[in-house]
Design a protein around this motif. Structure first.
Motif, PDB file in Angstrom:
ATOM      1  N   ILE A   1       0.854  -1.182   0.000  1.00  0.00           N
ATOM      2  CA  ILE A   1       0.000   0.000   0.000  1.00  0.00           C
ATOM      3  C   ILE A   1       0.895   1.239   0.000  1.00  0.00           C
ATOM      4  O   ILE A   1       1.718   1.431   0.899  1.00  0.00           O
ATOM      5  CB  ILE A   1      -0.947  -0.008   1.207  1.00  0.00           C
ATOM      6  N   LYS A   2       0.751   2.052  -1.040  1.00  0.00           N
ATOM      7  CA  LYS A   2       1.594   3.231  -1.207  1.00  0.00           C
ATOM      8  C   LYS A   2       0.962   4.427  -0.475  1.00  0.00           C
ATOM      9  O   LYS A   2      -0.114   4.884  -0.844  1.00  0.00           O
ATOM     10  CB  LYS A   2       1.757   3.557  -2.694  1.00  0.00           C
ATOM     11  N   TYR A   3       1.658   4.886   0.560  1.00  0.00           N
ATOM     12  CA  TYR A   3       1.185   6.082   1.267  1.00  0.00           C
ATOM     13  C   TYR A   3       2.394   6.979   1.515  1.00  0.00           C
ATOM     14  O   TYR A   3       3.401   6.537   2.073  1.00  0.00           O
ATOM     15  CB  TYR A   3       0.500   5.732   2.589  1.00  0.00           C
ATOM     16  N   PRO A   4       2.338   8.245   1.090  1.00  0.00           N
ATOM     17  CA  PRO A   4       3.532   9.108   1.125  1.00  0.00           C
ATOM     18  C   PRO A   4       3.952   9.487   2.541  1.00  0.00           C
ATOM     19  O   PRO A   4       3.133   9.582   3.449  1.00  0.00           O
ATOM     20  CB  PRO A   4       3.090  10.335   0.323  1.00  0.00           C
ATOM     21  N   MET A   5       5.267   9.723   2.693  1.00  0.00           N
ATOM     22  CA  MET A   5       5.851  10.049   3.991  1.00  0.00           C
ATOM     23  C   MET A   5       6.832  11.214   3.867  1.00  0.00           C
ATOM     24  O   MET A   5       7.288  11.547   2.769  1.00  0.00           O
ATOM     25  CB  MET A   5       6.583   8.820   4.553  1.00  0.00           C
ATOM     26  N   TYR A   6       7.178  11.791   5.006  1.00  0.00           N
ATOM     27  CA  TYR A   6       8.229  12.807   5.043  1.00  0.00           C
ATOM     28  C   TYR A   6       9.595  12.133   4.983  1.00  0.00           C
ATOM     29  O   TYR A   6       9.818  11.088   5.587  1.00  0.00           O
ATOM     30  CB  TYR A   6       8.135  13.644   6.320  1.00  0.00           C
ATOM     31  N   MET A   7      10.504  12.763   4.240  1.00  0.00           N
ATOM     32  CA  MET A   7      11.863  12.268   4.147  1.00  0.00           C
ATOM     33  C   MET A   7      12.736  13.014   5.157  1.00  0.00           C
ATOM     34  O   MET A   7      12.346  14.037   5.715  1.00  0.00           O
ATOM     35  CB  MET A   7      12.408  12.457   2.730  1.00  0.00           C
ATOM     36  N   LYS A   8      13.925  12.491   5.387  1.00  0.00           N
ATOM     37  CA  LYS A   8      14.801  13.055   6.410  1.00  0.00           C
ATOM     38  C   LYS A   8      15.248  14.472   6.080  1.00  0.00           C
ATOM     39  O   LYS A   8      15.571  15.258   6.971  1.00  0.00           O
ATOM     40  CB  LYS A   8      16.017  12.155   6.615  1.00  0.00           C
TER      41      LYS A   8
END
Length: 670
Positions: A475-482
């Motif tokens: 399931i593709k759900y976007p996230m914050y990157m470092k």
């Protein structure tokens, strides 16, 4: 006295169970295949009576029709919460824990009964039978029910009062109902307190310690140090709009400060809130950052009654095999960035991997603007746009001027995905007419086979892909990157997003083998709280020099990821090969908690590396490209096992025939 429900002509079945860890306010029910046991519906389960003589023991007697020869059942722990909406509102049953071994208990009542009475002297142990034990948290059964998670981590505490700075604190979270509770000794509302609360106790998982399993809080809280500890608190409620939390601060065994998170502080179902910390003098001394998530019942659950059936569950079931499973990455592999002939995430590519012997195929699913599922990996595409002559447009061989523009799949309808011409996001620095190093996303005019077309729906995959191959649905759900960037801003609300995908799977999956996975840990948690049939494996990047790490440490650190998976009762973890080749400690944590171990990564395209993971790390499955290209076509493990079972059954049937029947058959052949 025993609770009794029976008629003179019927069998009488006794149920007696001891539950060592039951809470004072919880009760035991039994659910099973009989109508009196609710026919596997937990909301119709049969309540047992608490024994007055034996501690933590519950019992009942029920009537079983004389024609029944056997039945199956499970025990469950429940509690009742009262929304207290009005004088007519009734308490709501909430599922705390239940027995989740794959096969339920069985009573051969036609054999076990003596003078029509069965199981009279049997005392069951909650969660244990057949030499094994497995107890799982309950999922959300009711429309009014929600599960609230608080996460306190990172640099969550900041004090501007010097007397409070540089101390070690222990934190405890206590829920309360704003309609009846007290704040600083003064009644908020002068109403009579109901007999039952609208919330459960708050339990705790500490992801940065050796035991991450959710459990009771200490009376004086748990240690929290900025940038060191990671605390996750969990509470169930049937009146979300009236639920608030008091965060208690302890120093040297004494409560020294308080903070409150009120319903108005939580805007939406997922986010962060900053609350003032109030000292003993009732003056603010600092503030605390809290991340929260609210999980609700699937809005499509009532359409499919099987969602709540306790007859079978695969949420934590995995059959250990001598053979390591082979999982086809996006089918035959990443076609848009590598020289692979089959377009990735298409029905053809998934079926081709199955044909070559893949045990599972991995695929990626996300939603379009009009809330349709599509199987595609990246959040963004490059759309080809024809335009007037300009310095930014490049003339093609036909004389047309075209340019590439980045656009998110969430901003396109399914019809637009089928109509427009797209290139892969990796060509963002090129031009529309630059020679491709791999396949275009949009098929050429010569590619007319529907199975090769990108953006199939999840329903199409479930209908058209070989039913013998398992599906690993990422399931593709976007996230914050470092680095502070975000994979795709303004995405769908998490509950709504997950509900749409789960509903499509429930409608079309049938008896398929399915494992969900996701890099977003909260999505993994959500899936386990909305259903119990399908297992979930947590995808983690871990320590890497190849990818931009995620900001969420649960996805960035494999050790914490393993603790998270264990605490949330996930099936397992999809580790990244890059980290495990340098540090095998996460494997040891996974094995400690019985987690299934999958591995993904480009390293696995080497047969020597695959062999290393199999022989030295004993992983359960590998996710890689180009299945079967070097080893040739093989049969997947499930086809082989089904064939062996069928052969064994046929032999047993042949051997069980009577001698006279065998002779007749032989003479006929002759």
């Amino acid at each position: 006295m025993f609770q009794q429900v029976y008629m003179d002509q019927d069998y009488r079945a006794h149920f007696k169970v001891h539950c060592a860890e039951i809470k004072e306010w919880e009760r035991i029910h039994v659910v099973g295949s009989l109508p009196v046991l609710g026919e596997w519906n937990p909301r119709k389960s049969f309540p047992l009576t608490k024994s007055e003589d034996e501690e933590n023991t519950f019992h009942a007697v029920v009537s079983v029709p004389f024609f029944v020869k056997e039945f199956q059942f499970r025990y469950l722990r429940v509690m009742y919460l009262d929304p207290s909406e009005n004088s007519l509102s009734e308490p709501i049953m909430v599922l705390s824990k239940w027995e989740t071994l794959n096969n339920p208990r069985t009573c051969l009542i036609g054999v076990e009964s003596l003078d029509g009475v069965a199981r009279q002297n049997v005392v069951d142990q909650f969660g244990s039978y057949g030499g094994r034990k497995q107890i799982s948290d309950g999922w959300i059964l009711n429309d009014k029910e929600s599960v609230v998670y608080f996460r306190i981590h990172g640099e969550a505490l900041k004090f501007f009062a010097k007397s409070y700075a540089n101390r070690e604190y222990r934190l405890k979270v206590e829920p309360f109902d704003v309609r009846y509770s007290e704040i600083d000794g003064e009644d908020v509302v002068n109403l009579p307190t109901p007999d039952l609360p609208c919330f459960s106790n708050t339990d705790l998982s500490v992801l940065t310690r050796e035991d991450p399993i959710f459990g009771d809080q200490y009376f004086n809280g748990s240690v929290f140090r900025n940038d060191t500890d990671y605390l996750v608190f969990r509470t169930r409620t049937v009146s979300l709009q009236n639920l608030a939390f008091r965060i208690e601060f302890y120093h040297k065994e004494k409560r020294c400060a308080l903070s409150y998170v009120l319903p108005s502080s939580m805007s939406g179902t997922h986010g962060a809130t900053v609350s003032p910390v109030i000292g003993l003098s009732s003056a603010p001394v600092g503030h605390i950052n809290v991340n929260y998530m609210i999980v609700k019942r699937s809005q499509y659950a009532e359409r499919n009654p099987e969602v709540d059936s306790m007859k079978e569950t695969f949420g934590r079931y995995w059959r250990k095999r001598n053979r390591m499973l082979q999982i086809g990455h996006r089918g035959m592999g990443s076609s848009y960035t590598k020289n692979i002939d089959q377009r990735e995430n298409t029905v053809f590519s998934l079926n081709e991997a199955a044909r070559r012997g893949a045990d599972y195929v991995e695929l990626d699913v996300q939603l379009t603007k009009d809330l349709k599922t599509v199987v595609y990996h990246d959040f963004h595409l490059l759309v080809t746009v024809a335009g007037r002559d300009s310095p930014n447009n490049t003339p093609t061989a036909s004389g047309e001027n075209k340019s590439l523009h980045e656009i998110a799949i969430k901003d396109l309808t399914l019809a637009q995905l089928k109509l427009l011409h797209f290139e892969h996001i990796s060509r963002a620095n090129g031009t529309a007419d630059s020679p491709p190093v791999s396949l275009s996303v949009t098929p050429s005019k010569n590619e007319t086979d529907e199975l090769h077309v990108p953006f199939p729906s999840l329903a199409q995959v479930l209908r058209l892909v070989d039913e013998n191959v398992g599906l690993n649905i990422e399931i593709k759900y976007p996230m914050y990157m470092k680095d502070g960037s975000h994979e795709c801003q303004g995405y769908f609300e998490q509950n709504k997003f997950v509900d749409i995908i789960l509903a499509e799977v429930a409608e079309h999956a049938g008896k398929r083998r399915i494992v969900f996975s996701c890099f977003e840990p909260d999505i993994c948690t959500m899936i386990t709280k909305k259903q119990h049939k399908y297992p979930v494996s947590f995808l983690v990047v871990g320590a890497t020099n190849r990818y931009m790490p995620f900001q969420d440490i649960r996805s960035d650190c494999s050790k914490i990821a393993a603790n998270f998976a264990a605490g949330c009762e996930l099936l397992g973890i999809n580790f990244h090969s890059e980290e495990l080749l340098n540090d095998r400690n996460p494997i040891e944590i996974a094995e400690k908690y019985g987690l299934v171990k999958f591995v993904w990564g480009d390293d696995l395209n080497s047969k020597d590396i695959q062999k290393q993971f199999k022989e030295e790390m004993n992983v359960d499955g590998l996710i890689f490209d180009r299945i079967g290209e070097e080893d040739g076509v093989t049969q997947n493990v499930f086809v082989v096992e089904n064939h062996n079972r069928s052969s064994l059954f046929a032999r047993s049937q042949h051997n069980s025939r009577s001698p006279s029947m065998s002779r007749r058959c032989m003479s006929t052949v002759e």
